[in-house]
Design a protein around this motif. Structure first.
Motif, mmCIF file in Angstrom:
data_model
loop_
_atom_site.group_PDB
_atom_site.id
_atom_site.type_symbol
_atom_site.label_atom_id
_atom_site.label_comp_id
_atom_site.label_asym_id
_atom_site.label_seq_id
_atom_site.Cartn_x
_atom_site.Cartn_y
_atom_site.Cartn_z
ATOM 1 N N LEU A 275 0.419 -1.234 0.067
ATOM 2 C CA LEU A 275 0.224 -0.037 -0.052
ATOM 3 C C LEU A 275 0.953 1.143 0.087
ATOM 4 O O LEU A 275 0.688 2.113 -0.935
ATOM 5 C CB LEU A 275 -0.710 -0.083 1.271
ATOM 6 C CG LEU A 275 -1.557 1.046 1.488
ATOM 7 C CD1 LEU A 275 -2.296 1.655 0.317
ATOM 8 C CD2 LEU A 275 -2.176 0.830 3.156
ATOM 9 N N LEU A 276 1.586 1.295 0.726
ATOM 10 C CA LEU A 276 2.560 3.015 0.538
ATOM 11 C C LEU A 276 3.342 2.518 -0.910
ATOM 12 O O LEU A 276 3.675 3.701 -0.948
ATOM 13 C CB LEU A 276 3.427 1.676 2.454
ATOM 14 C CG LEU A 276 3.103 2.109 4.044
ATOM 15 C CD1 LEU A 276 4.804 2.382 4.636
ATOM 16 C CD2 LEU A 276 3.167 3.963 3.845
ATOM 17 N N MET A 277 3.779 1.676 -0.836
ATOM 18 C CA MET A 277 4.836 1.586 -2.102
ATOM 19 C C MET A 277 3.747 2.895 -3.469
ATOM 20 O O MET A 277 4.384 3.550 -4.348
ATOM 21 C CB MET A 277 4.939 0.185 -2.895
ATOM 22 C CG MET A 277 6.544 -0.134 -2.095
ATOM 23 S SD MET A 277 7.307 -1.427 -3.310
ATOM 24 C CE MET A 277 8.223 -1.611 -2.230
ATOM 25 N N VAL A 278 2.484 1.512 -3.357
ATOM 26 C CA VAL A 278 1.064 2.270 -4.326
ATOM 27 C C VAL A 278 1.325 3.936 -4.561
ATOM 28 O O VAL A 278 1.144 4.596 -5.055
ATOM 29 C CB VAL A 278 -0.037 1.571 -3.746
ATOM 30 C CG1 VAL A 278 -0.889 2.038 -5.340
ATOM 31 C CG2 VAL A 278 0.643 0.522 -4.877
ATOM 32 N N VAL A 279 1.251 4.311 -2.390
ATOM 33 C CA VAL A 279 1.002 5.543 -2.501
ATOM 34 C C VAL A 279 1.891 6.661 -2.698
ATOM 35 O O VAL A 279 1.654 7.485 -3.214
ATOM 36 C CB VAL A 279 0.628 6.054 -1.405
ATOM 37 C CG1 VAL A 279 -1.118 5.176 -0.881
ATOM 38 C CG2 VAL A 279 0.993 5.543 0.181
ATOM 39 N N ALA A 280 3.378 6.191 -2.453
ATOM 40 C CA ALA A 280 4.524 6.655 -2.589
ATOM 41 C C ALA A 280 5.095 6.365 -4.484
ATOM 42 O O ALA A 280 4.853 8.516 -4.532
ATOM 43 C CB ALA A 280 5.916 5.841 -1.783
ATOM 44 N N GLY A 281 4.175 5.646 -4.717
ATOM 45 C CA GLY A 281 4.725 6.631 -6.622
ATOM 46 C C GLY A 281 3.365 7.100 -6.956
ATOM 47 O O GLY A 281 4.052 7.835 -7.558
ATOM 48 N N LEU A 282 2.177 7.022 -6.229
ATOM 49 C CA LEU A 282 1.459 8.299 -6.981
ATOM 50 C C LEU A 282 1.385 9.720 -6.414
ATOM 51 O O LEU A 282 1.499 10.735 -6.771
ATOM 52 C CB LEU A 282 -0.133 8.152 -6.388
ATOM 53 C CG LEU A 282 -0.717 6.466 -7.050
ATOM 54 C CD1 LEU A 282 -1.956 5.934 -6.144
ATOM 55 C CD2 LEU A 282 -1.011 7.131 -8.319
ATOM 56 N N THR A 283 1.850 9.371 -4.824
ATOM 57 C CA THR A 283 2.165 11.241 -4.682
ATOM 58 C C THR A 283 3.370 11.910 -5.266
ATOM 59 O O THR A 283 3.721 12.315 -5.758
ATOM 60 C CB THR A 283 3.087 10.872 -2.703
ATOM 61 O OG1 THR A 283 2.236 10.085 -1.873
ATOM 62 C CG2 THR A 283 3.299 12.174 -2.510
ATOM 63 N N MET A 284 4.682 11.209 -5.996
ATOM 64 C CA MET A 284 5.738 11.468 -6.721
ATOM 65 C C MET A 284 4.953 12.006 -8.091
ATOM 66 O O MET A 284 5.091 13.175 -8.194
ATOM 67 C CB MET A 284 6.616 10.208 -6.846
ATOM 68 C CG MET A 284 7.756 9.419 -5.507
ATOM 69 S SD MET A 284 8.551 8.549 -6.239
ATOM 70 C CE MET A 284 8.781 7.520 -5.801
ATOM 71 N N VAL A 285 4.473 11.118 -8.421
ATOM 72 C CA VAL A 285 3.957 11.409 -9.920
ATOM 73 C C VAL A 285 2.782 12.796 -10.035
ATOM 74 O O VAL A 285 3.223 13.853 -10.759
ATOM 75 C CB VAL A 285 3.948 10.619 -10.587
ATOM 76 C CG1 VAL A 285 3.485 10.700 -11.788
ATOM 77 C CG2 VAL A 285 4.487 9.069 -10.982
ATOM 78 N N VAL A 286 1.986 12.495 -8.756
ATOM 79 C CA VAL A 286 0.847 13.306 -8.789
ATOM 80 C C VAL A 286 1.232 14.499 -8.997
ATOM 81 O O VAL A 286 0.872 16.033 -9.667
ATOM 82 C CB VAL A 286 -0.162 12.789 -8.770
ATOM 83 C CG1 VAL A 286 -1.296 14.328 -7.888
ATOM 84 C CG2 VAL A 286 -1.077 11.795 -8.718
ATOM 85 N N GLY A 287 2.372 14.903 -7.504
ATOM 86 C CA GLY A 287 2.928 15.721 -6.840
ATOM 87 C C GLY A 287 3.174 16.351 -8.310
ATOM 88 O O GLY A 287 3.695 17.405 -8.498
ATOM 89 N N ILE A 288 4.386 15.954 -8.896
ATOM 90 C CA ILE A 288 5.221 16.991 -9.844
ATOM 91 C C ILE A 288 4.549 16.646 -11.035
ATOM 92 O O ILE A 288 4.204 18.497 -11.655
ATOM 93 C CB ILE A 288 6.646 15.711 -9.951
ATOM 94 C CG1 ILE A 288 7.997 17.427 -10.079
ATOM 95 C CG2 ILE A 288 6.080 15.112 -11.274
ATOM 96 C CD1 ILE A 288 8.508 17.902 -9.444
#
Lengths: 501, 160
Positions: A275-288
């Motif tokens: 779960l953490l990995m999925v949200v980490a990836g989304l955080t990176m891409v959506v944020g940038i």
């Protein structure tokens, strides 16, 4: 040595009381704040040396024995966070003092600024040093209460509007945290982190997972992890520059620190890793991607802030020693760099009258030093090779590749993409604000930038460069800290030397 | 809390459920006053929940009865801290709501900046202008062009 441990919390609190009494004497007030934070920095460095050489420093407040009383613990992770946060808060304080002196600034800090700022520092240090869950909650509340005052400083319409969103979201996350504290106590009968580490292992799997997810939810709101990050870019940019800088540097990182503690000390085994990995990836891409679309320097940096939180969560989610070590290094790097960038945005506002990219340009010619001060941390954030941003990202990506498997692979790709997009965002801001034909929002000739503001920013840029030069020893410390975190026994046996009751 | 110590009473559990439920619903409102009421209810619900986490029993004062039948004092101590914190936040939020009403005439939380920009653009049916480098030769971000006309103008202003 353990007698020094309460000082990082107590000194800023006493300083806050003192500077509140001296509200009418700004010079004395400034002196006290600077002295308090310098003292905190000194103590933090001593604690880090002690923790690195001889293991965690523990003090039982009021001499109540650990499982019942409040303990303060400085292991390597906490001490390292303490050093970086004290250094950064000191620099930002000097910057704000410089801003207060300048005549051009519209928003000269009011006398409440210094006491509140010191309380904020005390809250941050208390959260880092807390040895039990409830004290961690209290630390969070102290820093939140102070941050509420700072974000609505002056009480203008824009600040009240953004401040109310921030206040409501923060209180909601505190409520979730408080609920999980209550449930953890109901399930285990203790809140001492060392004792919890043992007792939580014996709980049924479902209860354990539910508690873990509730704590993660509360901390993820504070750390601005993607689905819960929408409040951040909307509320940070309207605050005064030093306030935004210290919020960006520290408040989200306290959330990340709490996530690291939760995932290593309380709930090892990594059941929430996917779960953490999925949200980490989304955080990176959506944020940038959000940062790409921004037209204001401060909003742009708020989005890069959200995006780079993803790297740290990624490191934690790997739950290997290399991943954790990379995450801790990245936290240290990111606290410094993100704060620097917001301070530079404040300088740009001071010089050009605006941070709106549509209204400024050609600053590299008008203010060459400002150009250098922007360029170095911006490239550092993007991860251009010699800098610490590159080393931190490299450490995390290597850990991701070493972990193997499809999900870490996707995350490595997302991390690389985010790094490239950050480079795009940084060079776009550079091109528009600094490199194109000169234009400024205000037509009147601008006064010289206050020396102290520039000096504090230069000091932070230099700290960022020092992280690059000293990356080797720093990685030694973070690797050691990560090893201790995964072992858990150094922490537990330091707090409860007589074994777990 | 019951003296017999058979576990939390159903009434309190229901009270927590009702308080938290109402709190969450009120929190979703636009008006800050309702949000504030929601936070008060939510906060009180959570505080009662913490109280339920400890062992029930008699008053935890040494000498007032056998130790085994005392209630757990730790959640009570924690709840006191939590109540004070909720109280402080309530006061602050009241001040923010009042200030908001004072400045803008209502205490509604408006949409954020981005949302309003998108709504405005959608209303005028135009695409988002994300490229801020500026269009045309004058606004080329790659070009270091001193814009002579504007400079002369400014120098003239200075001379006057």
């Amino acid at each position: 040595m353990s007698a020094l441990l309460p000082l990082p919390v107590v000194v800023p609190l006493l300083g806050a009381a003192l500077s509140l009494l001296l509200a009418g004497k700004p010079r004395l007030q400034r002196t006290i704040s600077v002295l308090c934070l310098s003292g905190t920095l000194l103590v933090a460095v001593l604690l880090l040396v002690q923790a690195y050489r001889h293991g965690p420093v523990v003090v039982a407040v009021g001499a109540w024995p650990p499982p019942v009383g409040i303990v303060l613990v400085a292991d390597q992770l906490a001490a390292l966070m303490l050093v970086v946060s004290s250094a950064v808060t000191l620099c930002v304080l000097l910057y704000s003092v410089g801003q207060g002196r300048s005549e051009t600034s519209e928003s000269s800090p009011v006398s409440i600024f210094h006491p509140t700022y010191l309380v904020l520092t005390a809250g941050v240090t208390n959260a880092f040093l807390a040895g039990d869950l409830f004290n961690l909650f209290v630390g969070f509340e102290i820093l939140l209460a102070a941050s509420f005052v700072l974000i609505t400083l002056g009480g203008t319409e824009a600040r009240i509007r953004t401040g109310s969103t921030y206040v409501v979201v923060s209180i909601l996350s505190s409520m979730i945290f408080l609920t999980s504290v209550g449930l953890v106590y109901a399930a285990t009968g203790t809140l001492n982190l060392a004792q919890l580490a043992e007792r939580l292992d014996d709980l049924p799997g479902g209860v354990r997972l539910a508690l873990e997810l509730m704590l993660l939810l509360a901390f993820a709101i504070k750390a601005a992890v993607f689905p819960l990050s929408a409040w951040l870019p909307d509320s940070y940019p309207t605050a005064p520059a030093p306030v935004t800088a210290v919020f960006a540097g520290l408040l989200t990182k306290v959330g990340v620190y709490a996530i690291i503690r939760t995932e290593t000390l309380l709930f090892p085994g990594g059941r929430a890793d996917k779960l953490l990995m999925v949200v980490a990836g989304l955080t990176m891409v959506v944020g940038i991607l959000g940062a790409v679309a921004q037209s204001d320097l401060k909003r742009l940096f708020s989005f890069t802030l959200v995006s780079h939180i993803g790297y740290m969560i990624f490191g934690v989610a790997l739950s290997t020693a290399a991943g954790l070590s990379g995450a801790i290094f990245y936290v240290v790097h990111h606290i410094t760099i993100q704060t620097t960038l917001f301070l530079v945005a404040g300088l740009v506002e001071e010089r050009a009258g605006s941070t709106d990219l549509r209204r400024i340009g050609g600053l590299a010619r008008a203010a060459p030093l400002l150009g250098v001060l922007f360029f170095v941390p911006a490239m550092n954030l993007a991860g251009v090779p010699p800098f610490s941003g590159f080393l931190g990202k490299l450490g995390l990506l290597q850990a991701g590749v070493a972990a193997g498997g499809p999900l870490p692979g996707v995350l490595v790709a997302a991390g690389t993409l985010t790094s490239l997009l950050t480079l795009y965002v940084a060079s776009r801001a550079w091109n528009i604000a600094f490199w194109r034909a000169p234009r400024t929002a205000t037509s009147e000739p601008v006064a010289q930038l206050p020396r102290l503001m520039v000096g504090a920013t230069v000091a932070l840029v230099a700290l960022g460069l020092a992280l690059t030069v000293l990356a080797g020893p720093l990685f030694d410390v973070t690797a050691d800290a990560a090893g201790d975190l995964l072992l858990r026994t150094p922490y537990v046996s330091a707090v409860l030397p007589g074994g777990v009751p | 809390m019951t003296e017999s110590g058979a576990g939390p009473t159903l009434v309190l559990v229901l009270a927590v459920a009702v308080l938290v439920g109402c709190g969450v619903i009120l929190l979703l409102e636009r008006s800050l006053t309702r949000v504030l009421l929601g936070i008060i209810m939510l906060g009180n619900g959570v505080n009662v929940l913490i109280l339920l986490g400890g062992r029930p029993g008699g008053a935890p004062i040494v000498g007032s009865g056998p130790v085994e039948r005392m209630s757990d004092p730790l959640p009570q101590a924690m709840v006191l801290t939590a109540i004070v914190i909720t109280f402080g936040f309530t006061a602050f939020l009241l001040a923010v709501a009042y200030r908001s009403w004072y400045l803008s005439g209502d205490d509604e939380v408006p949409d954020d900046l981005e949302d309003r920009q998108i709504i405005r653009r959608a209303g005028r049916n135009e695409a988002s202008a994300a490229d801020l480098g500026g269009e045309g030769p004058n606004g080329d971000p790659e070009q270091v062009d001193p814009e002579p006309a504007r400079r002369r103008l400014r120098r003239g202003d200075d001379g006057q």
